[in-house]
Scaffold this active site. Structure first.
Site, mmCIF file in Angstrom:
data_model
loop_
_atom_site.group_PDB
_atom_site.id
_atom_site.type_symbol
_atom_site.label_atom_id
_atom_site.label_comp_id
_atom_site.label_asym_id
_atom_site.label_seq_id
_atom_site.Cartn_x
_atom_site.Cartn_y
_atom_site.Cartn_z
ATOM 1 N N THR A 251 0.820 -1.216 0.000
ATOM 2 C CA THR A 251 0.000 0.000 0.000
ATOM 3 C C THR A 251 0.855 1.268 0.000
ATOM 4 O O THR A 251 1.989 1.250 0.500
ATOM 5 C CB THR A 251 -0.895 -0.006 1.259
ATOM 6 N N ASP A 252 0.284 2.356 -0.492
ATOM 7 C CA ASP A 252 0.996 3.642 -0.432
ATOM 8 C C ASP A 252 1.077 4.181 0.993
ATOM 9 O O ASP A 252 1.835 5.112 1.277
ATOM 10 C CB ASP A 252 0.341 4.674 -1.365
ATOM 11 N N GLU A 253 0.279 3.602 1.914
ATOM 12 C CA GLU A 253 0.254 4.130 3.283
ATOM 13 C C GLU A 253 1.582 3.926 4.009
ATOM 14 O O GLU A 253 1.835 4.570 5.026
ATOM 15 C CB GLU A 253 -0.892 3.510 4.082
ATOM 16 N N TYR B 132 -2.044 -0.464 10.908
ATOM 17 C CA TYR B 132 -2.156 -1.143 9.606
ATOM 18 C C TYR B 132 -0.936 -0.861 8.742
ATOM 19 O O TYR B 132 -0.278 -1.780 8.243
ATOM 20 C CB TYR B 132 -3.438 -0.700 8.877
ATOM 21 N N LYS C 183 2.072 -3.333 7.309
ATOM 22 C CA LYS C 183 2.377 -3.513 5.877
ATOM 23 C C LYS C 183 3.831 -3.109 5.597
ATOM 24 O O LYS C 183 4.534 -3.772 4.825
ATOM 25 C CB LYS C 183 1.424 -2.688 5.006
HETATM 26 P P1 NAD Z 1 -9.736 -7.290 1.897
HETATM 27 O O1 NAD Z 1 -9.800 -7.025 3.361
HETATM 28 O O2 NAD Z 1 -10.926 -7.022 1.063
HETATM 29 O O3 NAD Z 1 -9.342 -8.806 1.646
HETATM 30 C C1 NAD Z 1 -8.372 -9.470 2.391
HETATM 31 C C2 NAD Z 1 -8.547 -10.956 2.169
HETATM 32 O O4 NAD Z 1 -7.534 -11.631 2.947
HETATM 33 C C3 NAD Z 1 -9.902 -11.498 2.647
HETATM 34 O O5 NAD Z 1 -10.438 -12.364 1.675
HETATM 35 C C4 NAD Z 1 -9.568 -12.251 3.928
HETATM 36 O O6 NAD Z 1 -10.442 -13.357 4.173
HETATM 37 C C5 NAD Z 1 -8.141 -12.709 3.640
HETATM 38 N N1 NAD Z 1 -7.393 -12.943 4.892
HETATM 39 C C6 NAD Z 1 -7.314 -12.110 5.961
HETATM 40 N N2 NAD Z 1 -6.558 -12.682 6.919
HETATM 41 C C7 NAD Z 1 -6.124 -13.868 6.430
HETATM 42 C C8 NAD Z 1 -5.294 -14.893 6.937
HETATM 43 N N3 NAD Z 1 -4.766 -14.809 8.173
HETATM 44 N N4 NAD Z 1 -5.033 -15.978 6.158
HETATM 45 C C9 NAD Z 1 -5.566 -16.063 4.905
HETATM 46 N N5 NAD Z 1 -6.380 -15.126 4.382
HETATM 47 C C10 NAD Z 1 -6.656 -14.034 5.136
HETATM 48 O O7 NAD Z 1 -8.462 -6.498 1.387
HETATM 49 P P2 NAD Z 1 -8.206 -5.752 0.008
HETATM 50 O O8 NAD Z 1 -8.688 -4.373 0.132
HETATM 51 O O9 NAD Z 1 -8.656 -6.616 -1.096
HETATM 52 O O10 NAD Z 1 -6.604 -5.699 0.029
HETATM 53 C C11 NAD Z 1 -5.838 -6.771 -0.512
HETATM 54 C C12 NAD Z 1 -4.368 -6.427 -0.382
HETATM 55 O O11 NAD Z 1 -4.100 -5.221 -1.093
HETATM 56 C C13 NAD Z 1 -3.922 -6.183 1.047
HETATM 57 O O12 NAD Z 1 -2.622 -6.711 1.202
HETATM 58 C C14 NAD Z 1 -3.900 -4.666 1.181
HETATM 59 O O13 NAD Z 1 -2.943 -4.260 2.128
HETATM 60 C C15 NAD Z 1 -3.503 -4.266 -0.226
HETATM 61 N N6 NAD Z 1 -3.974 -2.949 -0.673
HETATM 62 C C16 NAD Z 1 -5.281 -2.602 -0.577
HETATM 63 C C17 NAD Z 1 -5.713 -1.366 -1.080
HETATM 64 C C18 NAD Z 1 -7.163 -0.937 -1.014
HETATM 65 O O14 NAD Z 1 -7.469 0.200 -1.345
HETATM 66 N N7 NAD Z 1 -8.089 -1.786 -0.633
HETATM 67 C C19 NAD Z 1 -4.783 -0.492 -1.655
HETATM 68 C C20 NAD Z 1 -3.446 -0.874 -1.723
HETATM 69 C C21 NAD Z 1 -3.051 -2.115 -1.242
HETATM 70 O O1 DAU Z 2 -4.142 3.989 0.366
HETATM 71 C C1 DAU Z 2 -4.333 2.613 0.276
HETATM 72 C C2 DAU Z 2 -5.191 2.151 1.441
HETATM 73 O O2 DAU Z 2 -6.496 2.647 1.209
HETATM 74 C C3 DAU Z 2 -5.210 0.639 1.600
HETATM 75 O O3 DAU Z 2 -3.934 0.178 1.914
HETATM 76 C C4 DAU Z 2 -6.181 0.223 2.705
HETATM 77 O O4 DAU Z 2 -6.270 -1.192 2.779
HETATM 78 C C5 DAU Z 2 -7.544 0.797 2.373
HETATM 79 O O5 DAU Z 2 -8.449 0.500 3.422
HETATM 80 C C6 DAU Z 2 -7.473 2.306 2.163
HETATM 81 O O6 DAU Z 2 -7.185 2.989 3.415
HETATM 82 P P1 DAU Z 2 -7.948 4.354 3.829
HETATM 83 O O7 DAU Z 2 -7.897 4.493 5.291
HETATM 84 O O8 DAU Z 2 -7.484 5.482 2.992
HETATM 85 O O9 DAU Z 2 -9.445 3.957 3.310
HETATM 86 P P2 DAU Z 2 -10.883 4.175 3.966
HETATM 87 O O10 DAU Z 2 -11.877 3.814 2.927
HETATM 88 O O11 DAU Z 2 -11.012 3.546 5.313
HETATM 89 O O12 DAU Z 2 -10.928 5.762 4.180
HETATM 90 C C7 DAU Z 2 -10.768 6.647 3.079
HETATM 91 C C8 DAU Z 2 -10.824 8.064 3.633
HETATM 92 O O13 DAU Z 2 -12.156 8.336 4.090
HETATM 93 C C9 DAU Z 2 -9.950 8.293 4.839
HETATM 94 O O14 DAU Z 2 -9.448 9.622 4.790
HETATM 95 C C10 DAU Z 2 -10.869 8.130 6.036
HETATM 96 C C11 DAU Z 2 -12.193 8.632 5.492
HETATM 97 N N1 DAU Z 2 -13.412 7.986 6.028
HETATM 98 C C12 DAU Z 2 -13.455 6.631 6.052
HETATM 99 C C13 DAU Z 2 -14.586 5.982 6.503
HETATM 100 C C14 DAU Z 2 -14.654 4.467 6.572
HETATM 101 C C15 DAU Z 2 -14.494 8.762 6.402
HETATM 102 O O15 DAU Z 2 -14.455 10.003 6.352
HETATM 103 N N2 DAU Z 2 -15.622 8.111 6.829
HETATM 104 C C16 DAU Z 2 -15.719 6.760 6.910
HETATM 105 O O16 DAU Z 2 -16.788 6.228 7.339
#
Ligand code: NAD
Ligand code: DAU
Length: 350
Positions: free
Chosen positions: A131-133, A156, A160
């Site tokens: 992630t970019d975080e 988180y 990562k």
């Molecule tokens: P998600 O939470 O939707 O999915 C995670 C999956 O991992 C789920 O299917 C869950 O059942 C599985 N999982 C969790 N714990 C586990 C364990 N102990 N063993 C096996 N499986 C397990 O997440 P996502 O948003 O699809 O993110 C996927 C990956 O991409 C993550 O590594 C996250 O850090 C990264 N990522 C997400 C975003 C985003 O915006 N969602 C952005 C950048 C990177």
């Molecule tokens: O940047 C990549 C990341 O983006 C991934 O690595 C994470 O897995 C993914 O969850 C996401 O993280 P964020 O914290 O940015 O996403 P989230 O959707 O939780 O929140 C997006 C923005 O909105 C953040 O500034 C917090 C705000 N927010 C979030 C929620 C859930 C609100 O204002 N209200 C809300 O209810």
């Protein structure tokens, strides 16, 4: 060429799009999807491909070292695409240890099992999805590049960042072929309705308050999930071993502007009078340690591999809203269990 690839976290949001792409586009590959099916994992996300002969699902925990060793003993993997993770920042603030167990220990278990394959599989690749975080928070100007110093600020992102460091350490120490990508915020179908866009959409559907943290001034860079899956495909096949690639949408939005835009789309789709959904916006207490701004410089992946986002945000959001409105059964299923308990108790246990 035939290959057996382990994709972890394939029942989750991004993982399901990656699994579908690999199963459909590479019929000669055997894809093994390993997922624990936590609250965020749902096999309904993969209904359309579960009968395909090149697809296998295995339920299991990446934090269980013995299980991972036995899985690798059973399957002679040629590569791993590692997405399994605890992914929601707010949950990590409530329960950091769970994030360390899955994101750090789970990654080490996969790296250890992969290490044993290296002698017999010189072409083996461990692709870590991150992630970019990990780069921390930006001010009003600037972008994260692959050279930006790590500065994770939530449990988180710290978990990562730790897993990214371990992947690089295995490359340096044991010569493991690895590649890492760090992506910005994804949106699209199958995202669990705890993240900003699907949560807001779900609450608008039910005429419930739409929570915006603080003043809604935080900025995120949004990318349609299938564009991320395309980038992952490219990097897996054409990325340079040992390298890192940043992936982003060149699509920055202040949270409040994004939510207002989503409100206008939802009013139109639901035939509600203009302004109806905006009335649901509720400013709530800010997230602890809330990062102000993320924005990715994705020029490396563009220049070296030719990747660019294919969708404009307006188009991607429209597709996303349509998907959720056409999949209310999915929404009902995923919100009926742990999710409800979590919101009732504000605390999540595995
Ligand atoms: P998600 O939470 O939707 O999915 C995670 C999956 O991992 C789920 O299917 C869950 O059942 C599985 N999982 C969790 N714990 C586990 C364990 N102990 N063993 C096996 N499986 C397990 O997440 P996502 O948003 O699809 O993110 C996927 C990956 O991409 C993550 O590594 C996250 O850090 C990264 N990522 C997400 C975003 C985003 O915006 N969602 C952005 C950048 C990177
Ligand atoms: O940047 C990549 C990341 O983006 C991934 O690595 C994470 O897995 C993914 O969850 C996401 O993280 P964020 O914290 O940015 O996403 P989230 O959707 O939780 O929140 C997006 C923005 O909105 C953040 O500034 C917090 C705000 N927010 C979030 C929620 C859930 C609100 O204002 N209200 C809300 O209810």
């Amino acid at each position: 060429m035939t290959k057996k690839i382990l994709i972890t976290g394939g029942a989750g949001f991004i993982g399901s799009h990656v699994v579908r792409r690999f199963v459909n586009n590479y019929p000669r590959y055997q894809i093994v999807n390993l997922d624990l099916l936590t609250y965020a994992g749902n096999l309904e996300n993969l209904k359309d491909i579960e009968q395909k002969p090149n697809y296998t699902f295995v339920k299991g925990d990446i934090a269980d070292a013995d299980f991972i060793q036995s899985l690798f003993a059973e399957h002679n993997f040629d590569g791993v695409i590692h997405l399994a993770a605890e992914s929601h920042v707010d949950r990590s603030i409530m329960n950091p240890l769970e994030f360390v167990m899955t994101n750090v220990i789970g990654t080490v278990n996969l790296l250890n099992a992969s290490r044993r394959l290296l002698e017999s599989k010189p072409d083996f690749l461990f692709y870590h999805i991150s992630t970019d975080e990990v780069y921390g928070s930006l001010g009003k100007e600037g972008f994260f590049t692959e050279e930006t110093r790590y500065d994770p600020r939530s449990p988180y992102s710290a978990s990562k960042a730790s897993s990214d460091h371990l992947v690089r350490a295995y490359h340096h120490t044991y010569k493991m072929p690895v590649v890492i990508s760090n992506c910005s915020n994804n949106y699209g179908p199958n995202q669990f309705p705890e993240k900003l866009i699907p949560l807001a959409l779900y609450n608008m559907l039910q005429n419930k308050p739409v929570p915006v943290y603080g003043k809604g001034e935080n900025i995120r860079d949004w990318l349609y999930v299938e564009d991320h899956a395309v980038a992952i495909d490219l990097i897996y096949h054409k990325g340079t071993t040992g390298e890192t690639y940043n992936i982003g949408g060149h699509n920055e939005w202040r949270n409040i502007d994004l939510i207002k835009f989503l409100c206008s789309v939802m009013d139109r789709k639901l035939n509600r009078p203009t302004g109806s959904c905006e009335k649901l916006i509720t400013f709530v207490k800010d997230r602890a340690g809330h990062d102000l701004r993320y924005a990715i410089d994705a020029s490396k992946v563009k220049n070296e591999l030719g990747w660019m986002p294919s969708l404009q945000f307006e188009e991607g959001l429209e597709k996303t809203v349509d998907w959720y409105l056409n999949n209310t059964e999915w929404l009902k299923h995923v919100t009926s269990g742990e999710y409800k308990n979590y919101y009732d108790s504000q605390y999540h246990k595995r």
